[in-house]
Write a protein that holds these residues in place. Sequence first.
Motif, PDB file in Angstrom:
ATOM      1  N   MET A 172       0.846  -1.182   0.000  1.00 19.91           N
ATOM      2  CA  MET A 172       0.000   0.000   0.000  1.00 19.91           C
ATOM      3  C   MET A 172       0.889   1.240   0.000  1.00 19.91           C
ATOM      4  O   MET A 172       1.901   1.283   0.698  1.00 19.91           O
ATOM      5  CB  MET A 172      -0.935  -0.020   1.202  1.00 19.91           C
ATOM      6  CG  MET A 172      -1.980  -1.106   1.112  1.00 19.91           C
ATOM      7  SD  MET A 172      -3.291  -0.942   2.315  1.00 19.91           S
ATOM      8  CE  MET A 172      -4.363  -2.301   1.813  1.00 19.91           C
ATOM      9  N   PRO A 173       0.546   2.248  -0.796  1.00 23.16           N
ATOM     10  CA  PRO A 173       1.407   3.424  -0.929  1.00 23.16           C
ATOM     11  C   PRO A 173       1.649   4.121   0.407  1.00 23.16           C
ATOM     12  O   PRO A 173       0.722   4.337   1.185  1.00 23.16           O
ATOM     13  CB  PRO A 173       0.614   4.324  -1.881  1.00 23.16           C
ATOM     14  CG  PRO A 173      -0.236   3.386  -2.671  1.00 23.16           C
ATOM     15  CD  PRO A 173      -0.612   2.298  -1.710  1.00 23.16           C
ATOM     16  N   VAL A 208       0.010  13.897   7.321  1.00 19.14           N
ATOM     17  CA  VAL A 208       1.333  13.274   7.392  1.00 19.14           C
ATOM     18  C   VAL A 208       2.100  13.831   8.600  1.00 19.14           C
ATOM     19  O   VAL A 208       2.715  13.075   9.363  1.00 19.14           O
ATOM     20  CB  VAL A 208       2.127  13.514   6.098  1.00 19.14           C
ATOM     21  CG1 VAL A 208       3.548  12.982   6.216  1.00 19.14           C
ATOM     22  CG2 VAL A 208       1.411  12.860   4.919  1.00 19.14           C
ATOM     23  N   ARG A 209       2.065  15.132   8.770  1.00 16.96           N
ATOM     24  CA  ARG A 209       2.756  15.740   9.909  1.00 16.96           C
ATOM     25  C   ARG A 209       2.139  15.271  11.229  1.00 16.96           C
ATOM     26  O   ARG A 209       2.848  14.929  12.171  1.00 16.96           O
ATOM     27  CB  ARG A 209       2.703  17.265   9.816  1.00 16.96           C
ATOM     28  CG  ARG A 209       3.539  17.936  10.902  1.00 16.96           C
ATOM     29  CD  ARG A 209       3.584  19.442  10.776  1.00 16.96           C
ATOM     30  NE  ARG A 209       4.614  19.963  11.683  1.00 16.96           N
ATOM     31  CZ  ARG A 209       5.876  20.124  11.343  1.00 16.96           C
ATOM     32  NH1 ARG A 209       6.281  19.824  10.123  1.00 16.96           N
ATOM     33  NH2 ARG A 209       6.738  20.586  12.222  1.00 16.96           N
ATOM     34  N   LEU A 231      -0.512   5.768   5.880  1.00 15.30           N
ATOM     35  CA  LEU A 231      -1.863   6.249   6.141  1.00 15.30           C
ATOM     36  C   LEU A 231      -2.896   5.447   5.359  1.00 15.30           C
ATOM     37  O   LEU A 231      -4.006   5.200   5.846  1.00 15.30           O
ATOM     38  CB  LEU A 231      -1.973   7.732   5.781  1.00 15.30           C
ATOM     39  CG  LEU A 231      -1.081   8.693   6.574  1.00 15.30           C
ATOM     40  CD1 LEU A 231      -1.319  10.126   6.116  1.00 15.30           C
ATOM     41  CD2 LEU A 231      -1.336   8.568   8.077  1.00 15.30           C
ATOM     42  N   ALA A 232      -2.545   5.026   4.147  1.00 18.48           N
ATOM     43  CA  ALA A 232      -3.488   4.256   3.331  1.00 18.48           C
ATOM     44  C   ALA A 232      -3.805   2.919   3.982  1.00 18.48           C
ATOM     45  O   ALA A 232      -4.967   2.481   4.005  1.00 18.48           O
ATOM     46  CB  ALA A 232      -2.920   4.046   1.933  1.00 18.48           C
ATOM     47  N   ASP A 297       4.022  -1.342   9.981  1.00 21.70           N
ATOM     48  CA  ASP A 297       3.970  -0.912  11.377  1.00 21.70           C
ATOM     49  C   ASP A 297       2.700  -1.516  11.972  1.00 21.70           C
ATOM     50  O   ASP A 297       1.606  -0.964  11.839  1.00 21.70           O
ATOM     51  CB  ASP A 297       3.950   0.617  11.448  1.00 21.70           C
ATOM     52  CG  ASP A 297       3.764   1.155  12.867  1.00 21.70           C
ATOM     53  OD1 ASP A 297       3.516   0.360  13.796  1.00 21.70           O
ATOM     54  OD2 ASP A 297       3.851   2.390  13.042  1.00 21.70           O
ATOM     55  N   PHE A 298       2.841  -2.689  12.606  1.00 19.22           N
ATOM     56  CA  PHE A 298       1.666  -3.401  13.092  1.00 19.22           C
ATOM     57  C   PHE A 298       0.983  -2.680  14.253  1.00 19.22           C
ATOM     58  O   PHE A 298      -0.234  -2.825  14.444  1.00 19.22           O
ATOM     59  CB  PHE A 298       2.050  -4.826  13.500  1.00 19.22           C
ATOM     60  CG  PHE A 298       2.117  -5.779  12.331  1.00 19.22           C
ATOM     61  CD1 PHE A 298       0.962  -6.259  11.744  1.00 19.22           C
ATOM     62  CD2 PHE A 298       3.340  -6.179  11.810  1.00 19.22           C
ATOM     63  CE1 PHE A 298       1.011  -7.122  10.663  1.00 19.22           C
ATOM     64  CE2 PHE A 298       3.404  -7.045  10.733  1.00 19.22           C
ATOM     65  CZ  PHE A 298       2.241  -7.518  10.156  1.00 19.22           C
ATOM     66  N   THR A 299       1.720  -1.903  15.017  1.00 18.08           N
ATOM     67  CA  THR A 299       1.094  -1.132  16.091  1.00 18.08           C
ATOM     68  C   THR A 299       0.117  -0.125  15.508  1.00 18.08           C
ATOM     69  O   THR A 299      -1.025   0.002  15.990  1.00 18.08           O
ATOM     70  CB  THR A 299       2.158  -0.409  16.925  1.00 18.08           C
ATOM     71  OG1 THR A 299       3.099  -1.357  17.424  1.00 18.08           O
ATOM     72  CG2 THR A 299       1.523   0.328  18.095  1.00 18.08           C
ATOM     73  N   ALA A 300       0.544   0.604  14.487  1.00 16.06           N
ATOM     74  CA  ALA A 300      -0.328   1.595  13.864  1.00 16.06           C
ATOM     75  C   ALA A 300      -1.563   0.944  13.255  1.00 16.06           C
ATOM     76  O   ALA A 300      -2.679   1.484  13.354  1.00 16.06           O
ATOM     77  CB  ALA A 300       0.440   2.371  12.804  1.00 16.06           C
ATOM     78  N   VAL A 301      -1.390  -0.211  12.637  1.00 14.34           N
ATOM     79  CA  VAL A 301      -2.524  -0.926  12.049  1.00 14.34           C
ATOM     80  C   VAL A 301      -3.513  -1.347  13.124  1.00 14.34           C
ATOM     81  O   VAL A 301      -4.731  -1.158  12.992  1.00 14.34           O
ATOM     82  CB  VAL A 301      -2.029  -2.148  11.253  1.00 14.34           C
ATOM     83  CG1 VAL A 301      -3.201  -3.019  10.807  1.00 14.34           C
ATOM     84  CG2 VAL A 301      -1.222  -1.704  10.038  1.00 14.34           C
TER      85      VAL A 301
END
Length: 387
Positions: A172-173, A208-209, A231-232, A297-301
């Motif tokens: 994913m981008p 993004v920031r 983010l995507a 980044d599995f935490t973010a997911v």
Amino acid sequence: MSRLPPPSADALAQSERLLGLLHSEIAASGGWIPFSRYMELALYAPGLGYYSGGARKFGPGGDFITAPELTPLFGQALASQVEQIMRASAMQVIEVGAGTGLLAADLLLELAHRDALPEQYGILELSAELRERQFDTLSSRVPQLAGRVHWLDTLPDACSGAVIANEVLDVMPVHLVVVRQHSLFERGVALGEDGRLCWADLPAAGAVRTAAEQLTLPVPQTGEYVTEVNLAGQAWVASWADRLQKGAMLLIDYGYPQAEYYLPSRSSGTLMCYYRHHAHADPFLWPGLNDITEFVDFTAVAEAAHEAGLDVLGYTSQAQFLFNCGVLDCLARRGPEGSADYVRAARAVQRLTTPQEMGELFKVLALGRGVDITLQGFARGDRLHTL
């Protein structure tokens, strides 16, 4: 890059057409596009991108080999977890990005062996070329079960059962973030004076920031620290919360929890390209002919899914997941231990499970709703992997 085999004339021509599209996009955007947009076009531009341009991607003749291409034992072990999820929710399966269709074929065969066939097996696949390969694989390997399979163009409005995404999040981008002298930038793509693609940084802004500021990113004393923000991927996982009524998603990919992802030693990020089984680090080389990936980044997911209303049902290494799902029992069914077939299968299992190979590099994250049982793949033996 001299060690890379040269593309064919037709492939180079396709890459040149994509390059023309990229030049037009950059010019129309004021001379700069975020890397996420570049990656989206390089992978998915209709008829030209890596996943939509018709090039062979999987297996010995492609650019990389995934777990289902290594051995059917991967799908056989995974079937144990899929069956448990279906029996706790609904007898339905959706596979996202099914590659060559081998995993679908292996899962259907094993679920038939277990008398646990799904009523329907949906494949969410955007690539017309891959849909055709999947259809051919299923028609030749499981003709008696292929009628249960249907293809989806978009995420379903509502679903229940098991959702499988093997090596989906990593393509994913992503946005590229740069920390330099306590300042935060977003790295994008521009055109140099010679007309070639080149890197260009602008002050990070917007989502993004915000996302980058929520991370504990190292601040280098000299030089810069580069990393990715997906983010995507986070939005995609959260979107399933509006659709999954009862059941669980299994996300299988290479990656780290946040505490390991943003280490000072990982100052160049995790972005990597693949071309004919060669790994390299130049995403501008032959656009449309290379796979471009990043670690997850599995935490973010997990956080994105939780905030959207899904439960985190389990997280572990691929090795522990497969052992818990009985991959060694599946191996034992291959026959006498000294037979050639058994030895080949055992070597494949070793590659799937040893820490030096795929066993530790790949992780499995389960997300769900309305499933109040302990999932088999996460039930035993793991105290090391936390989000």
